[in-house]
Design a protein around this motif. Structure first.
Motif, PDB file in Angstrom:
ATOM      1  N   GLY A   1       0.790  -1.223   0.000  1.00 35.77           N
ATOM      2  CA  GLY A   1       0.000   0.000   0.000  1.00 35.77           C
ATOM      3  C   GLY A   1       0.821   1.272   0.000  1.00 35.77           C
ATOM      4  O   GLY A   1       0.258   2.380   0.071  1.00 35.77           O
ATOM      5  N   SER A   2       2.141   1.162  -0.083  1.00 38.38           N
ATOM      6  CA  SER A   2       2.984   2.355  -0.127  1.00 38.38           C
ATOM      7  C   SER A   2       2.703   3.158  -1.392  1.00 38.38           C
ATOM      8  O   SER A   2       2.513   2.594  -2.473  1.00 38.38           O
TER       9      SER A   2
ATOM     10  N   ILE B   1      21.866   5.677 -10.849  1.00 39.38           N
ATOM     11  CA  ILE B   1      20.606   5.028 -10.482  1.00 39.38           C
ATOM     12  C   ILE B   1      19.608   5.306 -11.597  1.00 39.38           C
ATOM     13  O   ILE B   1      19.278   6.468 -11.869  1.00 39.38           O
ATOM     14  N   PHE B   2      19.158   4.246 -12.262  1.00 44.59           N
ATOM     15  CA  PHE B   2      18.209   4.350 -13.368  1.00 44.59           C
ATOM     16  C   PHE B   2      16.795   4.043 -12.881  1.00 44.59           C
ATOM     17  O   PHE B   2      16.573   3.093 -12.136  1.00 44.59           O
ATOM     18  N   CYS B   3      15.823   4.836 -13.343  1.00 41.57           N
ATOM     19  CA  CYS B   3      14.399   4.562 -13.148  1.00 41.57           C
ATOM     20  C   CYS B   3      13.694   4.777 -14.480  1.00 41.57           C
ATOM     21  O   CYS B   3      14.155   5.571 -15.313  1.00 41.57           O
ATOM     22  N   GLY B   4      12.584   4.082 -14.688  1.00 39.47           N
ATOM     23  CA  GLY B   4      11.759   4.390 -15.840  1.00 39.47           C
ATOM     24  C   GLY B   4      11.080   5.740 -15.646  1.00 39.47           C
ATOM     25  O   GLY B   4      10.916   6.222 -14.516  1.00 39.47           O
ATOM     26  N   LEU B   5      10.680   6.373 -16.738  1.00 38.95           N
ATOM     27  CA  LEU B   5      10.030   7.682 -16.666  1.00 38.95           C
ATOM     28  C   LEU B   5       8.786   7.633 -15.793  1.00 38.95           C
ATOM     29  O   LEU B   5       8.532   8.531 -14.980  1.00 38.95           O
ATOM     30  N   GLU B   6       7.990   6.566 -15.944  1.00 40.60           N
ATOM     31  CA  GLU B   6       6.779   6.389 -15.153  1.00 40.60           C
ATOM     32  C   GLU B   6       6.350   4.938 -15.263  1.00 40.60           C
ATOM     33  O   GLU B   6       6.855   4.187 -16.103  1.00 40.60           O
ATOM     34  N   ALA B   7       5.425   4.530 -14.409  1.00 42.30           N
ATOM     35  CA  ALA B   7       4.862   3.186 -14.484  1.00 42.30           C
ATOM     36  C   ALA B   7       3.591   3.227 -15.317  1.00 42.30           C
ATOM     37  O   ALA B   7       2.811   4.174 -15.229  1.00 42.30           O
ATOM     38  N   THR B   8       3.369   2.191 -16.115  1.00 43.19           N
ATOM     39  CA  THR B   8       2.221   2.195 -17.012  1.00 43.19           C
ATOM     40  C   THR B   8       0.908   1.880 -16.305  1.00 43.19           C
ATOM     41  O   THR B   8      -0.155   2.039 -16.900  1.00 43.19           O
ATOM     42  N   ASP B   9       0.969   1.444 -15.031  1.00 47.32           N
ATOM     43  CA  ASP B   9      -0.288   1.147 -14.349  1.00 47.32           C
ATOM     44  C   ASP B   9      -0.892   2.379 -13.685  1.00 47.32           C
ATOM     45  O   ASP B   9      -2.095   2.610 -13.749  1.00 47.32           O
ATOM     46  N   LYS B  10      -0.070   3.233 -13.084  1.00 45.59           N
ATOM     47  CA  LYS B  10      -0.594   4.434 -12.426  1.00 45.59           C
ATOM     48  C   LYS B  10      -0.021   5.730 -12.994  1.00 45.59           C
ATOM     49  O   LYS B  10      -0.617   6.791 -12.849  1.00 45.59           O
ATOM     50  N   ALA B  11       1.141   5.663 -13.609  1.00 51.98           N
ATOM     51  CA  ALA B  11       1.696   6.767 -14.389  1.00 51.98           C
ATOM     52  C   ALA B  11       1.802   8.076 -13.618  1.00 51.98           C
ATOM     53  O   ALA B  11       1.504   9.142 -14.147  1.00 51.98           O
ATOM     54  N   THR B  12       2.259   8.024 -12.369  1.00 50.24           N
ATOM     55  CA  THR B  12       2.457   9.269 -11.633  1.00 50.24           C
ATOM     56  C   THR B  12       3.784   9.934 -12.000  1.00 50.24           C
ATOM     57  O   THR B  12       3.918  11.157 -11.933  1.00 50.24           O
ATOM     58  N   GLY B  13       4.788   9.135 -12.364  1.00 49.73           N
ATOM     59  CA  GLY B  13       6.076   9.689 -12.763  1.00 49.73           C
ATOM     60  C   GLY B  13       6.802  10.416 -11.644  1.00 49.73           C
ATOM     61  O   GLY B  13       7.584  11.334 -11.908  1.00 49.73           O
TER      62      GLY B  13
ATOM     63  N   ALA C   1       0.776   6.504   3.532  1.00 53.44           N
ATOM     64  CA  ALA C   1       0.661   7.074   2.186  1.00 53.44           C
ATOM     65  C   ALA C   1       0.029   8.465   2.230  1.00 53.44           C
ATOM     66  O   ALA C   1      -0.977   8.684   2.909  1.00 53.44           O
ATOM     67  N   LEU C   2       0.617   9.402   1.515  1.00 51.40           N
ATOM     68  CA  LEU C   2       0.101  10.764   1.448  1.00 51.40           C
ATOM     69  C   LEU C   2      -0.868  10.950   0.282  1.00 51.40           C
ATOM     70  O   LEU C   2      -1.526  11.982   0.182  1.00 51.40           O
ATOM     71  N   THR C   3      -0.919   9.980  -0.601  1.00 47.64           N
ATOM     72  CA  THR C   3      -1.863  10.017  -1.723  1.00 47.64           C
ATOM     73  C   THR C   3      -2.696   8.746  -1.710  1.00 47.64           C
ATOM     74  O   THR C   3      -2.273   7.720  -1.190  1.00 47.64           O
ATOM     75  N   ARG C   4      -3.882   8.816  -2.288  1.00 52.21           N
ATOM     76  CA  ARG C   4      -4.739   7.647  -2.375  1.00 52.21           C
ATOM     77  C   ARG C   4      -5.529   7.687  -3.668  1.00 52.21           C
ATOM     78  O   ARG C   4      -5.735   8.755  -4.260  1.00 52.21           O
ATOM     79  N   THR C   5      -5.958   6.522  -4.110  1.00 47.70           N
ATOM     80  CA  THR C   5      -6.772   6.420  -5.312  1.00 47.70           C
ATOM     81  C   THR C   5      -8.228   6.619  -4.939  1.00 47.70           C
ATOM     82  O   THR C   5      -8.770   5.875  -4.121  1.00 47.70           O
ATOM     83  N   VAL C   6      -8.860   7.623  -5.513  1.00 47.70           N
ATOM     84  CA  VAL C   6     -10.262   7.915  -5.204  1.00 47.70           C
ATOM     85  C   VAL C   6     -11.172   6.919  -5.904  1.00 47.70           C
ATOM     86  O   VAL C   6     -12.075   6.332  -5.296  1.00 47.70           O
ATOM     87  N   ARG C   7     -10.936   6.699  -7.199  1.00 45.94           N
ATOM     88  CA  ARG C   7     -11.732   5.720  -7.940  1.00 45.94           C
ATOM     89  C   ARG C   7     -11.040   5.390  -9.237  1.00 45.94           C
ATOM     90  O   ARG C   7     -10.144   6.118  -9.689  1.00 45.94           O
ATOM     91  N   PHE C   8     -11.465   4.312  -9.853  1.00 41.52           N
ATOM     92  CA  PHE C   8     -10.990   3.920 -11.170  1.00 41.52           C
ATOM     93  C   PHE C   8     -12.112   4.164 -12.188  1.00 41.52           C
ATOM     94  O   PHE C   8     -13.296   4.087 -11.838  1.00 41.52           O
TER      95      PHE C   8
END
Length: 266
Positions: A91-92, A119-131, A225-232
């Motif tokens: 849940g992080s 240190i390499f990271c992808g630009l964003e994740a394709t599931d939530k795309a917060t970047g 967590a400081l952010t949460r998913t309101v809805r999909f």
């Protein structure tokens, strides 16, 4: 050169995902894969390693199922892999995961005695795309950050990165160590071979737990967590087009214009 690549396992973005009755994504039967931007980051890191030498370590936060993604990374260029797994991590949000990654970096450097140069990271994740995770990781590590890379080189302790912008490209120099986030390069990630898959199966993936990271980790998990998913929400369904079949091209054109006028599109 010592390179650390942070990856995430996500649902295959080629799959059509619907919502269940409770409003959450129905992921039953959907393949779990390495996040696309993370595959670009690993490929870029591997090409850099091949050019200047060194080793690549991949790390990921998640459950036991993420081992499959890490095995894939070992089969296409990484030499070491670690799974950051603990019920307390579940849940992080992006900041929580950045804290876990930062603590893991410190732990691995302490264990090996070798600091990471990049240190390499992808630009964003394709599931939530917060970047956000790459930038938050750089902030926690107090390191320079270069975002949106499409290419990279390294010489005498200096990183030169090609950064994509809306108006072209920037060439940015930074002292190492630094954090970079990777967009889509001009080349495609390599595929594992049968030989490399068999070799990867024999390579260890050591787990790292909350206890391993120590008290300096900070707050992680769902409660912190400081952010949460309101809805999909599902994307809107495409409306079927209208076929215009008049006797002549001129009549078809007149009919098309009349329809646009009626729809107030003109």
């Amino acid at each position: 050169m010592e390179i650390l690549v942070c990856i995430k396992q996500v649902p295959d973005d080629a799959a059509e995902i619907r919502l269940k009755a409770d409003g959450t994504p129905d992921l039953d039967g959907v393949a779990q894969v390495v996040n696309a931007f993370d595959t670009y980051a690993l490929e870029m890191a591997t090409r850099l390693k091949e050019a200047v030498g060194g080793e690549i370590t991949v790390i990921s936060v998640g459950g036991e199922g993420v081992r499959d993604a890490l095995k894939t990374c070992l089969a296409v260029g990484a030499q070491h892999a670690f799974l950051l797994t603990d019920p307390a991590f579940e849940g992080s949000d992006s900041l929580g995961k950045a804290r876990i990654l930062a603590a893991a970096k410190a732990k691995l450097e302490e264990k090996s005695g070798k600091p990471y140069d990049l240190i390499f990271c992808g630009l964003e994740a394709t599931d939530k795309a917060t970047g956000q995770t790459g930038a938050q990781l750089a902030e926690l590590l107090n390191l320079p950050l270069i975002t949106n890379l499409t290419d990279i080189s390294y010489e005498n302790g200096t990183v030169t990165a090609k950064q994509e912008t809306d108006f072209g490209y920037n060439l940015i120099d930074s002292a190492a160590p630094c954090v970079v986030t990777v967009n889509t390069p001009a080349y495609t990630p390599r595929y594992p071979t049968i030989k490399s898959k068999l070799a990867a199966k024999k390579m260890p993936i050591d787990p790292i737990s909350l206890a391993d990271l120590g008290e300096g980790l900070g707050k992680v998990g769902e409660k912190a967590a400081l952010t949460r998913t309101v809805r999909f929400a599902e994307p809107p369904q495409k409306v079927a087009g209208v076929k215009i079949k008049e006797e002549t091209c001129e009549d078809s054109a007149r009919r098309a214009v009349a329809m646009m006028v009626e729809a107030k599109a003109l």
